[in-house]
Scaffold this motif. Sequence first.
Motif, PDB file in Angstrom:
ATOM      1  N   GLU A   1       0.807  -1.206   0.000  1.00 16.16           N
ATOM      2  CA  GLU A   1       0.000   0.000   0.000  1.00 16.16           C
ATOM      3  C   GLU A   1       0.844   1.260   0.000  1.00 16.16           C
ATOM      4  O   GLU A   1       0.461   2.254  -0.579  1.00 16.16           O
ATOM      5  N   ASN A   2       1.994   1.227   0.648  1.00 19.47           N
ATOM      6  CA  ASN A   2       2.836   2.406   0.773  1.00 19.47           C
ATOM      7  C   ASN A   2       3.783   2.599  -0.400  1.00 19.47           C
ATOM      8  O   ASN A   2       4.539   3.544  -0.428  1.00 19.47           O
ATOM      9  N   LYS A   3       3.763   1.706  -1.354  1.00 19.38           N
ATOM     10  CA  LYS A   3       4.664   1.796  -2.490  1.00 19.38           C
ATOM     11  C   LYS A   3       4.330   3.034  -3.329  1.00 19.38           C
ATOM     12  O   LYS A   3       3.185   3.264  -3.682  1.00 19.38           O
ATOM     13  N   GLU A   4       5.338   3.800  -3.623  1.00 17.45           N
ATOM     14  CA  GLU A   4       5.154   5.005  -4.434  1.00 17.45           C
ATOM     15  C   GLU A   4       4.926   4.630  -5.894  1.00 17.45           C
ATOM     16  O   GLU A   4       5.588   3.728  -6.410  1.00 17.45           O
ATOM     17  N   PRO A   5       4.042   5.326  -6.575  1.00 22.95           N
ATOM     18  CA  PRO A   5       3.847   5.049  -7.996  1.00 22.95           C
ATOM     19  C   PRO A   5       5.060   5.517  -8.795  1.00 22.95           C
ATOM     20  O   PRO A   5       5.825   6.359  -8.331  1.00 22.95           O
ATOM     21  N   PRO A   6       5.235   4.983  -9.998  1.00 22.13           N
ATOM     22  CA  PRO A   6       6.379   5.419 -10.810  1.00 22.13           C
ATOM     23  C   PRO A   6       6.263   6.905 -11.152  1.00 22.13           C
ATOM     24  O   PRO A   6       5.166   7.418 -11.363  1.00 22.13           O
ATOM     25  N   ALA A   7       7.387   7.568 -11.205  1.00 20.79           N
ATOM     26  CA  ALA A   7       7.421   8.988 -11.545  1.00 20.79           C
ATOM     27  C   ALA A   7       7.385   9.150 -13.056  1.00 20.79           C
ATOM     28  O   ALA A   7       8.098   8.454 -13.779  1.00 20.79           O
ATOM     29  N   TYR A   8       6.553  10.067 -13.527  1.00 14.55           N
ATOM     30  CA  TYR A   8       6.478  10.342 -14.956  1.00 14.55           C
ATOM     31  C   TYR A   8       7.780  10.975 -15.420  1.00 14.55           C
ATOM     32  O   TYR A   8       8.335  11.845 -14.764  1.00 14.55           O
ATOM     33  N   GLU A   9       8.259  10.535 -16.567  1.00 16.41           N
ATOM     34  CA  GLU A   9       9.422  11.132 -17.219  1.00 16.41           C
ATOM     35  C   GLU A   9       9.000  11.572 -18.611  1.00 16.41           C
ATOM     36  O   GLU A   9       8.147  10.941 -19.242  1.00 16.41           O
ATOM     37  N   TYR A  10       9.598  12.640 -19.085  1.00  9.22           N
ATOM     38  CA  TYR A  10       9.253  13.172 -20.393  1.00  9.22           C
ATOM     39  C   TYR A  10       9.341  12.083 -21.456  1.00  9.22           C
ATOM     40  O   TYR A  10      10.334  11.374 -21.555  1.00  9.22           O
ATOM     41  N   GLY A  11       8.288  11.938 -22.232  1.00  9.88           N
ATOM     42  CA  GLY A  11       8.254  10.947 -23.295  1.00  9.88           C
ATOM     43  C   GLY A  11       7.729   9.587 -22.869  1.00  9.88           C
ATOM     44  O   GLY A  11       7.579   8.691 -23.693  1.00  9.88           O
ATOM     45  N   MET A  12       7.466   9.413 -21.581  1.00  8.22           N
ATOM     46  CA  MET A  12       6.955   8.128 -21.095  1.00  8.22           C
ATOM     47  C   MET A  12       5.559   7.890 -21.691  1.00  8.22           C
ATOM     48  O   MET A  12       4.695   8.751 -21.603  1.00  8.22           O
TER      49      MET A  12
END
Length: 86
Positions: free
Chosen positions: A26-37
């Motif tokens: 539950e505490n896992k951070e979602p992936p961070a958006y990177e340009y072009g993703m």
Amino acid sequence: MNIQNLSIASLLAVITLSGSPLFAKENKEPPAYEYGMPLDIAHAIRIEVPSSQVCEVVRAKMTYVDTQGEIRQVSYLQQAEACSIQ
């Protein structure tokens, strides 16, 4: 220490250790958006932006449904709401 106290302590230890993987997920951070993703967003469910009293960049989180029907999350950087007030 009597047997009842030892039994209760053992039970609490087992419950605590067995439940920790559930809480870790539950505490896992979602992936961070990177340009072009590439993002496959069919429908946005929720956007969470942390509140801030100062104008700064904050990490927002979007929960969405992709075209396969899977619920996913992604985090991204944006200006805090306080920036639009100033």
